[in-house]
Scaffold this active site. Structure first.
Site, short mmCIF file in Angstrom:
data_model
loop_
_atom_site.label_atom_id
_atom_site.label_comp_id
_atom_site.label_asym_id
_atom_site.label_seq_id
_atom_site.Cartn_x
_atom_site.Cartn_y
_atom_site.Cartn_z
N THR A 130 0.82 -1.21 0.00
CA THR A 130 0.00 0.00 0.00
C THR A 130 0.86 1.27 0.00
O THR A 130 2.00 1.24 0.48
CB THR A 130 -0.89 0.00 1.26
OG1 THR A 130 -1.45 1.28 1.46
CG2 THR A 130 -0.10 -0.36 2.52
N ASP A 131 0.28 2.37 -0.47
CA ASP A 131 0.99 3.65 -0.39
C ASP A 131 1.07 4.17 1.05
O ASP A 131 1.83 5.09 1.34
CB ASP A 131 0.33 4.71 -1.30
CG ASP A 131 -1.11 5.03 -0.93
OD1 ASP A 131 -1.68 4.35 -0.04
OD2 ASP A 131 -1.68 5.97 -1.52
N GLU A 132 0.29 3.56 1.95
CA GLU A 132 0.25 4.07 3.33
C GLU A 132 1.58 3.87 4.06
O GLU A 132 1.82 4.49 5.09
CB GLU A 132 -0.92 3.44 4.10
CG GLU A 132 -2.24 3.72 3.39
CD GLU A 132 -3.49 3.37 4.18
OE1 GLU A 132 -3.43 3.35 5.41
OE2 GLU A 132 -4.52 3.13 3.54
N TYR A 155 -1.75 -0.61 10.96
CA TYR A 155 -1.90 -1.24 9.63
C TYR A 155 -0.71 -0.91 8.74
O TYR A 155 -0.03 -1.79 8.21
CB TYR A 155 -3.21 -0.79 8.96
CG TYR A 155 -3.26 -1.10 7.48
CD1 TYR A 155 -3.23 -2.42 7.02
CD2 TYR A 155 -3.29 -0.08 6.52
CE1 TYR A 155 -3.24 -2.71 5.65
CE2 TYR A 155 -3.31 -0.36 5.16
CZ TYR A 155 -3.28 -1.67 4.73
OH TYR A 155 -3.29 -1.95 3.38
N SER A 156 -0.46 0.40 8.56
CA SER A 156 0.60 0.77 7.61
C SER A 156 1.97 0.35 8.11
O SER A 156 2.85 -0.03 7.32
CB SER A 156 0.56 2.26 7.28
OG SER A 156 0.59 3.05 8.44
N LYS A 159 2.35 -3.28 7.23
CA LYS A 159 2.62 -3.46 5.80
C LYS A 159 4.06 -3.02 5.48
O LYS A 159 4.76 -3.68 4.70
CB LYS A 159 1.63 -2.66 4.95
CG LYS A 159 0.19 -3.17 4.98
CD LYS A 159 -0.01 -4.56 4.41
CE LYS A 159 0.20 -4.64 2.92
NZ LYS A 159 -0.18 -6.00 2.40
P1 NAD Z 1 -9.53 -7.47 2.17
O1 NAD Z 1 -9.52 -7.19 3.65
O2 NAD Z 1 -10.75 -7.19 1.38
O3 NAD Z 1 -9.17 -9.00 1.92
C1 NAD Z 1 -8.16 -9.67 2.63
C2 NAD Z 1 -8.31 -11.16 2.34
O4 NAD Z 1 -7.26 -11.83 3.04
C3 NAD Z 1 -9.63 -11.76 2.81
O5 NAD Z 1 -10.16 -12.63 1.84
C4 NAD Z 1 -9.24 -12.52 4.07
O6 NAD Z 1 -10.08 -13.66 4.33
C5 NAD Z 1 -7.82 -12.94 3.74
N1 NAD Z 1 -7.02 -13.16 4.96
C6 NAD Z 1 -6.90 -12.32 6.03
N2 NAD Z 1 -6.11 -12.86 6.95
C7 NAD Z 1 -5.70 -14.08 6.46
C8 NAD Z 1 -4.86 -15.10 6.95
N3 NAD Z 1 -4.29 -15.01 8.16
N4 NAD Z 1 -4.63 -16.18 6.17
C9 NAD Z 1 -5.20 -16.29 4.94
N5 NAD Z 1 -6.04 -15.36 4.45
C10 NAD Z 1 -6.28 -14.26 5.19
O7 NAD Z 1 -8.27 -6.68 1.62
P2 NAD Z 1 -8.08 -5.89 0.24
O8 NAD Z 1 -8.62 -4.53 0.37
O9 NAD Z 1 -8.54 -6.77 -0.87
O10 NAD Z 1 -6.50 -5.78 0.21
C11 NAD Z 1 -5.70 -6.84 -0.36
C12 NAD Z 1 -4.24 -6.47 -0.26
O11 NAD Z 1 -4.02 -5.25 -0.97
C13 NAD Z 1 -3.76 -6.22 1.17
O12 NAD Z 1 -2.47 -6.76 1.29
C14 NAD Z 1 -3.75 -4.71 1.30
O13 NAD Z 1 -2.78 -4.30 2.22
C15 NAD Z 1 -3.40 -4.29 -0.12
N6 NAD Z 1 -3.92 -2.97 -0.53
C16 NAD Z 1 -5.24 -2.64 -0.36
C17 NAD Z 1 -5.71 -1.39 -0.80
C18 NAD Z 1 -7.16 -1.00 -0.67
O14 NAD Z 1 -7.51 0.14 -1.00
N7 NAD Z 1 -8.05 -1.88 -0.28
C19 NAD Z 1 -4.82 -0.49 -1.40
C20 NAD Z 1 -3.47 -0.87 -1.56
C21 NAD Z 1 -3.04 -2.12 -1.13
P1 TYD Z 2 -10.64 4.11 4.36
O1 TYD Z 2 -11.60 3.71 3.30
O2 TYD Z 2 -10.72 3.46 5.70
O3 TYD Z 2 -9.19 3.95 3.73
P2 TYD Z 2 -7.73 4.45 4.31
O4 TYD Z 2 -7.87 4.85 5.72
O5 TYD Z 2 -6.95 3.20 4.17
O6 TYD Z 2 -7.31 5.56 3.42
O7 TYD Z 2 -10.78 5.69 4.58
C1 TYD Z 2 -10.64 6.60 3.52
C2 TYD Z 2 -10.75 8.01 4.10
O8 TYD Z 2 -12.09 8.20 4.58
C3 TYD Z 2 -9.83 8.24 5.29
O9 TYD Z 2 -9.36 9.59 5.26
C4 TYD Z 2 -10.73 8.04 6.50
C5 TYD Z 2 -12.09 8.52 5.98
N1 TYD Z 2 -13.26 7.84 6.60
C6 TYD Z 2 -14.28 8.61 7.17
O10 TYD Z 2 -14.24 9.85 7.19
N2 TYD Z 2 -15.33 7.95 7.74
C7 TYD Z 2 -15.43 6.58 7.75
O11 TYD Z 2 -16.40 6.03 8.30
C8 TYD Z 2 -14.37 5.81 7.14
C9 TYD Z 2 -14.42 4.31 7.12
C10 TYD Z 2 -13.31 6.49 6.56
#
Ligand code: NAD
Ligand code: TYD
Length: 350
Positions: A130-132, A155-156, A159
């Site tokens: 992630t960019d975080e 979280y970040s 990661k």
């Molecule tokens: P998500 O939370 O929707 O999905 C995570 C998946 O991992 C789920 O299916 C869960 O069951 C599985 N999982 C969790 N713990 C596990 C474990 N211990 N063993 C096996 N499986 C497990 O997440 P996402 O939003 O799809 O993100 C996927 C990846 O991309 C992550 O690594 C996240 O850090 C990265 N990412 C997400 C975003 C975003 O905006 N969502 C952006 C950049 C990077």
């Molecule tokens: P989120 O979707 O949790 O992603 P991230 O924190 O990983 O960027 O949140 C996106 C932005 O929205 C973040 O600045 C937090 C804000 N946010 C709210 O204001 N209210 C909410 O209920 C949630 C979930 C996020």
């Protein structure tokens, strides 16, 4: 080629997995997922009976299980997405994040190393990050691949730590790897705890829209299928030991995005304009809230020719349409355990 995708039942994983199963019938694609609250096999209905697809239920933190699995299947390549992924949950239960994101990643790396240590030819460990990890930007500037890591949430930080460990396996054991650091994704199959699907769900149900702080925080939004396409490209053409930033060239202040979402939802739901905006409720800020994320994605653009294919307007319209037409999916994932999380997180807003 045996490709293991971890977290394939989650949001981004389900799109990556579907793309690989459908576009590469010559690969055997394995999905390893523990099916936590965020994992949902309904996301994979379309491809579940393809002959090149196998689902394995399992936890990446279970070392014996993972070692046995790798010994048995000898996966050639891994795309690692499984993670705890929600910042707010990481503030409440950081240890879950340390365990899955750091320990789980290291257990996978170790199993992969033990399988191929003598010959890593054509092997790859692809770590999705992630960019975080870069922390927060001020009002100007962009994250590049050389921006120093400076994470602010559990979280970040988890990661960031996993990124470092992946890199160390490359340097120390010669394991081929790539890392991509992507901005905020949105689209179909996203669990309604992240901003966009949560607010779509709340608007449908006329529930408060809990905006953290003053809503002046900025995120760079990318349509999830464009992220999956970028992963496909890096998997096939990325250079060993490289990091690529992936972003949408699409910055929005939360409050502006929320107002745009409200407008589009009013149209789709046939409600008077301004109706959903009345649900906006400013609530206590998230601790350690990063002010702004914005990605400089010129490296992946210049070197691999990747660009987002969908504008934000198009992507948001597709996303809203999907959630409105998949009420059963929404009801299934918002029942049960999710309700108790929601009540704890938003007790002041509801
Ligand atoms: P998500 O939370 O929707 O999905 C995570 C998946 O991992 C789920 O299916 C869960 O069951 C599985 N999982 C969790 N713990 C596990 C474990 N211990 N063993 C096996 N499986 C497990 O997440 P996402 O939003 O799809 O993100 C996927 C990846 O991309 C992550 O690594 C996240 O850090 C990265 N990412 C997400 C975003 C975003 O905006 N969502 C952006 C950049 C990077
Ligand atoms: P989120 O979707 O949790 O992603 P991230 O924190 O990983 O960027 O949140 C996106 C932005 O929205 C973040 O600045 C937090 C804000 N946010 C709210 O204001 N209210 C909410 O209920 C949630 C979930 C996020």
């Amino acid at each position: 080629m045996k490709v293991l995708i971890t977290g394939g039942a989650g949001f981004i994983g389900s799109h990556v997995l579907s793309l690989f199963v459908e576009n590469y019938p010559q690969y055997n694609v394995f999905n390893l997922d523990a099916l936590t609250y965020a994992g949902n096999l309904e996301n994979l209905k379309k491809i579940e009976s393809n002959p090149n697809y196998t689902f394995i239920k399992g936890d990446i933190t279970d070392e014996n299980f993972i070692n046995t699995l790798f010994e048995h299947y000898k996966f050639d390549r891994v795309i690692h997405l499984a993670a705890e992924s929600h910042v707010d949950r990481s503030i409440k239960t950081p240890l879950d994040f340390i365990k899955t994101n750091i320990l789980g990643t290291t257990i996978l790396l170790n199993a992969f190393k033990n399988t191929w240590e003598d010959d890593f030819q054509d092997k790859l460990f692809y770590h999705v990050s992630t960019d975080e990890v870069y922390g927060t930007l001020g009002p100007t500037g962009l994250f590049t691949e050389t921006t120093p890591y400076d994470p602010n949430s559990p979280y970040s930080a988890s990661k960031a730590s996993s990124d470092h460990i992946v890199r160390s396996y490359g340097e120390t054991y010669g394991m081929p790897y790539v890392i991509t650091n992507c901005s905020n994704n949105y689209g179909q199959n996203q669990f309604p705890e992240k901003l966009i699907p949560l607010f779509i769900n709340n608007i449908i149900n006329k529930k408060a829209l809990p905006v953290y702080g003053n809503g002046e925080y900025t995120r760079d939004w990318l349509y999830v299928k464009d992220h999956a396409k970028a992963i496909d490209l890096v998997f096939h053409k990325g250079k060993n030991k490289e990091t690529y930033n992936i972003g949408g060239f699409n910055e929005w202040k939360n409050i502006d995005l929320i107002k745009e979402l409200c407008k589009q939802m009013d149209v789709k739901l046939g409600r008077p304009q301004g109706d959903s905006e009345q649900l906006i409720t400013f609530v206590e800020d998230r601790p350690g809230h990063d002010l702004r994320y914005a990605i400089d994605a010129s490296k992946i653009k210049d070197e691999l020719g990747w660009e987002p294919s969908v504008t934000f307007e198009e992507g948001l319209a597709i996303t809203i349409h999907w959630y409105l037409n998949n009420e059963t999916w929404l009801n299934n994932v918002t029942s049960g355990a999710y309700q108790s999380y929601y009540n704890k997180q938003y007790h002041k807003a509801t």
